[in-house]
Design an enzyme around this catalytic site. Structure first.
Site, PDB file in Angstrom:
ATOM      1  N   LEU A  15       0.908  -1.213  -0.029  1.00  0.00           N
ATOM      2  CA  LEU A  15      -0.041  -0.079   0.006  1.00  0.00           C
ATOM      3  C   LEU A  15       0.857   1.333  -0.099  1.00  0.00           C
ATOM      4  O   LEU A  15       1.863   1.197   0.590  1.00  0.00           O
ATOM      5  CB  LEU A  15      -0.965   0.089   1.017  1.00  0.00           C
ATOM      6  CG  LEU A  15      -2.025  -1.059   1.181  1.00  0.00           C
ATOM      7  CD1 LEU A  15      -2.660  -0.843   2.728  1.00  0.00           C
ATOM      8  CD2 LEU A  15      -3.181  -0.577   0.428  1.00  0.00           C
ATOM      9  N   LYS A  58      -5.266  -0.617  10.302  1.00  0.00           N
ATOM     10  CA  LYS A  58      -4.050  -1.267   9.543  1.00  0.00           C
ATOM     11  C   LYS A  58      -3.394  -2.069  10.714  1.00  0.00           C
ATOM     12  O   LYS A  58      -2.509  -1.618  11.522  1.00  0.00           O
ATOM     13  CB  LYS A  58      -3.186  -0.399   9.009  1.00  0.00           C
ATOM     14  CG  LYS A  58      -1.872  -0.618   8.052  1.00  0.00           C
ATOM     15  CD  LYS A  58      -1.232   0.214   7.480  1.00  0.00           C
ATOM     16  CE  LYS A  58      -0.147  -0.126   6.731  1.00  0.00           C
ATOM     17  NZ  LYS A  58       0.972  -0.964   7.286  1.00  0.00           N
ATOM     18  N   ARG A  80       3.379 -13.331   2.588  1.00  0.00           N
ATOM     19  CA  ARG A  80       3.560 -12.669   1.126  1.00  0.00           C
ATOM     20  C   ARG A  80       4.701 -12.798   0.375  1.00  0.00           C
ATOM     21  O   ARG A  80       4.780 -12.761  -1.063  1.00  0.00           O
ATOM     22  CB  ARG A  80       3.225 -11.261   1.728  1.00  0.00           C
ATOM     23  CG  ARG A  80       3.165 -10.267   0.355  1.00  0.00           C
ATOM     24  CD  ARG A  80       3.041  -8.884   0.509  1.00  0.00           C
ATOM     25  NE  ARG A  80       3.708  -8.141   1.855  1.00  0.00           N
ATOM     26  CZ  ARG A  80       3.311  -6.981   2.100  1.00  0.00           C
ATOM     27  NH1 ARG A  80       2.286  -6.293   1.918  1.00  0.00           N
ATOM     28  NH2 ARG A  80       4.129  -6.295   3.289  1.00  0.00           N
ATOM     29  N   LYS A 129     -10.103   2.376   1.564  1.00  0.00           N
ATOM     30  CA  LYS A 129     -10.402   1.797   0.409  1.00  0.00           C
ATOM     31  C   LYS A 129     -11.763   2.123  -0.314  1.00  0.00           C
ATOM     32  O   LYS A 129     -12.665   2.570   0.417  1.00  0.00           O
ATOM     33  CB  LYS A 129     -10.277   0.016   0.447  1.00  0.00           C
ATOM     34  CG  LYS A 129      -9.178  -0.406   1.317  1.00  0.00           C
ATOM     35  CD  LYS A 129      -9.661  -2.001   1.224  1.00  0.00           C
ATOM     36  CE  LYS A 129      -8.598  -2.754   2.082  1.00  0.00           C
ATOM     37  NZ  LYS A 129      -8.968  -4.124   2.573  1.00  0.00           N
ATOM     38  N   CYS A 173      23.862   3.656  46.780  1.00  0.00           N
ATOM     39  CA  CYS A 173      22.595   4.591  46.222  1.00  0.00           C
ATOM     40  C   CYS A 173      23.547   5.959  45.579  1.00  0.00           C
ATOM     41  O   CYS A 173      24.128   6.297  46.116  1.00  0.00           O
ATOM     42  CB  CYS A 173      21.915   5.002  47.444  1.00  0.00           C
ATOM     43  SG  CYS A 173      20.753   6.368  47.116  1.00  0.00           S
ATOM     44  N   CYS A 218      17.383   1.446  48.225  1.00  0.00           N
ATOM     45  CA  CYS A 218      18.142   2.505  49.302  1.00  0.00           C
ATOM     46  C   CYS A 218      17.529   2.301  50.606  1.00  0.00           C
ATOM     47  O   CYS A 218      16.308   2.612  50.521  1.00  0.00           O
ATOM     48  CB  CYS A 218      18.042   3.623  48.765  1.00  0.00           C
ATOM     49  SG  CYS A 218      19.112   4.627  50.129  1.00  0.00           S
TER      50      CYS A 218
END
Length: 694
Positions: free
Chosen positions: A88, A119, A140, A293, A411, A430
């Site tokens: 697309l 999508k 695909r 679309k 610390c 701590c």
């Protein structure tokens, strides 16, 4: 408009762009690895398209702008699609979308209706059915040839092996997206991290990696889903519109999305884009945009395709929620509870509409499980208002200069040795709760927050100014005990509260006034502001309603506290432990001496809890996600004001769930249990008029 370079420069740049795109595409489609973000990939494609449009001789048949996806790998047998699987084209703004719609109107000679759908950020799949029987499933690939993953796809619940109904075509290709549900993805990554395995960068990679297992039984163990979004080869389609195709496919038992809409105008399509953009976090799967679309199939055929994409469809891409950037450093911060939290310092990058410079890493075990090294190119994600999170490194971009993070033993603010506070505590903390500047600063800021006493003017900057040790001078607050006894002279000792002429600033005067107002806030807010571990708004309200005063809570036994609905043993023991600490008692005494209201006026005493009557009396309601018009605390307060009981988790006892964007697992649980789910508007109606209004 970009300036057109000279031909020699354009040739050199196009070759470099092609190499980058091909490399990124191969990693993404063939190895499930993200070398660059979607936004950066799109930028490369668009730059190459610009150069090729400027110099058409640069555009060969093998250009990435003329092809789709990646090549099929040798892991699976190749499958040739009966009809090519296209990609697309993208737009990234309202103006670009409306310009595309105008071109469609011009080409069509009229204004057709549009079908708008989500999508899905997943793995494209092509299902071939012959006479209603699933014959093959293929990825695909390059659009022409994909990979045969039929055995694996047949393990996915919801994909029918035989179509329902009758009169199926001799051959039909059904296109869709295999995806990993967001909540399932988070659970999987947590399990992988716990086992010391490499985590997936995103749900799309999790879907691809899970589907392309050599052993289909491994795929079967992953909760993959599919949604149909189109068709390929199909002779003599018996309907006229795309939306009717979806209805027909659904009647055959194929999984179709409910998140689509047919609209009559481009402006209405644009409204759908904005609407779903605000709701994207509430969708069960990842989305990165909206596909628009033309609904008429005949007009689709008339407009046709370019070399890689249909002219009758476009993808509107939202600002990326996931990008790549450089991990500059890993530092450690200490919060109000003493928890030491590593966080990533990254090269500034724009993600989800804002610039990010820091991202969370949770704890030292997570850093190790994610496998990130300082100097890595990393993948970070930011969804809506959620704090940016590091997902993992891009291993293919390491050059050997990266170095491992080492968790400090002390610390970073006070030097105390970091350690777990209990056997089941996976975090380092701590232990210097009283004197650690970071913890004092965090607690004071929490008191001023909306979740605490909601004191205007007592935010992050003011809290730091009141607690910072400068030039060996003691700050106005060494703990939160003297907060409500602060004087103008105390504030004037800090530059933040002075004007340039050394007079008291507006900040100083407003803070003192707002502290006076805060002294009479409801008891439950006082309890939350004491920063007692495990005591959040729900437990604090229950304690305040039942006991009516801090003194009554302090005098109660563990069993008496635990018996209160919404409290339990862990909170009860935490409460009593807190009251046993001498400097905690000092906070209570000094707040009381300063006039803080530590009891609910008129409360009849422990056990005599009074219920609020209202439209939601007797109802248990869970509010989750971003509900328009409500903060998280505001939603809970509104439920109580209406006589209802706010709950933090969904169960069979829950009557309603109010869910906004980002609802996540609570929404899923409600749907599983069949509990009514309300949006913000429905939630307001419930609060105002009760269930009959629904």
């Amino acid at each position: 408009m970009s300036q057109i370079p000279e031909f020699d420069e354009a040739l050199r740049e196009s070759q470099e762009l092609t190499e980058q795109i091909v490399s990124a595409r191969a990693a993404y489609y063939e190895r499930d690895e993200i070398l660059i973000s979607d936004a950066d990939y799109d930028a490369l494609i668009h730059r190459l398209e610009f150069l090729e449009s400027s110099y058409p001789q640069l555009q060969g048949q093998d250009s990435p702008t003329q092809s789709v996806g990646g090549a099929a790998t040798s892991t699976f047998a190749p499958v040739t699609h009966l009809e090519r699987m296209m990609s697309l084209d993208n737009v990234f703004s309202d103006e670009q979308f409306l310009a595309w719609a105008e071109r469609v109107y011009k080409d069509a000679g009229r204004k057709p209706a549009f079908l708008c759908e989500l999508k899905i950020d997943g793995l494209a799949i092509n299902l071939r059915y012959e006479n209603g029987v699933l014959i093959s499933a293929a990825t695909r690939g390059d659009g022409v040839v994909g990979e045969d993953v039929t055995a694996n796809v047949k393990t996915i619940a919801g994909i029918p092996h035989t179509l329902a109904g009758t009169e199926h075509p001799a051959v039909v290709e059904v296109r869709g997206e295999i995806y990993f549900p967001v909540e399932a993805f988070r659970k999987l990554n947590a399990e992988l991290a716990e086992e010391g395995e490499k985590v997936f960068a995103n749900p799309r990679n999790a879907a691809s990696g899970s589907l392309r297992q050599k052993d289909a039984s491994k795929t079967a163990k992953r909760p993959l889903h599919m949604l149909v979004h189109g068709i390929g080869a199909w002779a003599d389609v018996p309907v006229t519109n795309q939306s009717q195709v979806y209805e027909l496919l659904a009647s055959w038992g194929l999984p179709t999305s409910s998140h689509y809409r047919v609209v009559e105008t481009a402006e209405a399509a644009n409204s759908f884009i904005q609407e779903m953009g605000a709701k994207r976090e509430s969708v069960e799967h990842e989305i990165d945009g909206i596909v628009i679309k033309i609904d008429e199939l005949a007009l689709q055929r008339e407009l046709g395709f370019t070399s890689r994409a249909p002219r009758w469809a476009i993808a509107y891409k939202y600002p990326p929620e996931q990008v790549n950037t450089k991990l500059v450093d890993i530092r450690v911060s200490v919060g109000r509870t003493g928890r030491a939290t590593p966080y990533a310092v990254v090269e500034p990058v724009k993600v989800a509409g804002s610039t990010v410079e820091f991202a969370t890493l949770h704890n030292q075990d997570v850093v190790r499980a994610k496998g990130v090294l300082i100097g890595d190119t990393i993948v970070i994600r930011k969804a809506g208002d959620v704090i940016p999170e590091v997902l993992g490194p891009v291993l293919g971009l390491r050059d050997g200069t990266e170095r491992a993070f080492v968790m400090p033993t002390g610390c970073p603010e006070c030097g105390a040795t970091l350690r777990p506070m209990s056997e089941d505590d996976i975090d380092l903390r701590c232990p210097n709760a009283r004197g650690c500047p970071a913890q004092v600063r965090g607690r004071v800021e929490h008191i001023g927050s909306r979740g605490g006493l909601d004191i205007e003017g007592l935010g992050e900057v003011a809290a730091a100014a009141l607690t910072n040790h400068l030039d060996e001078q003691a700050p106005p607050l060494e703990t939160e005990a003297r907060l409500f006894a602060l004087t103008l002279d105390d504030l004037m000792s800090v530059d933040y509260f002075k004007n340039k002429d050394e007079s008291a600033s507006k900040n100083a005067l407003e803070l003192l006034a707002n502290l006076e107002i805060a002294k009479t806030k409801p008891l439950w807010r006082i309890l939350v502001s004491l920063n007692i571990r495990h005591v959040g708004p729900v437990a604090a309200r229950a304690l305040a309603d039942y006991f009516g005063s801090v003194d009554a809570i302090r005098a109660a036994s563990v069993d008496e506290l635990a018996a209160v609905d919404g409290v339990g043993n862990i909170i009860a023991e935490s409460l009593l432990s807190w009251f046993e600490v001498d400097w905690h008692q000092e906070i209570i005494n000094e707040w009381a001496a300063a006039g803080v209201q530590l009891a609910t006026p008129g409360h009849p005493g422990p056990g005599a809890r009074t219920e609020i009557e209202g439209p939601c009396s007797g109802l248990t309601i869970v509010a989750t996600g971003s509900l328009e018009g409500f903060t998280r605390e505001g939603a809970q307060e509104a439920i109580i004001a209406a006589g209802g009981k706010p709950a933090s988790s969904v169960s069979k006892k829950t009557d309603f769930v109010a869910a906004g964007p980002g609802a996540g697992s609570k929404l899923t649980k409600a749907e599983e249990l069949g509990i009514p789910v309300l949006d913000a508007a429905g939630f307001k109606r419930l609060l105002e008029s009760g269930p009959p209004a629904l």
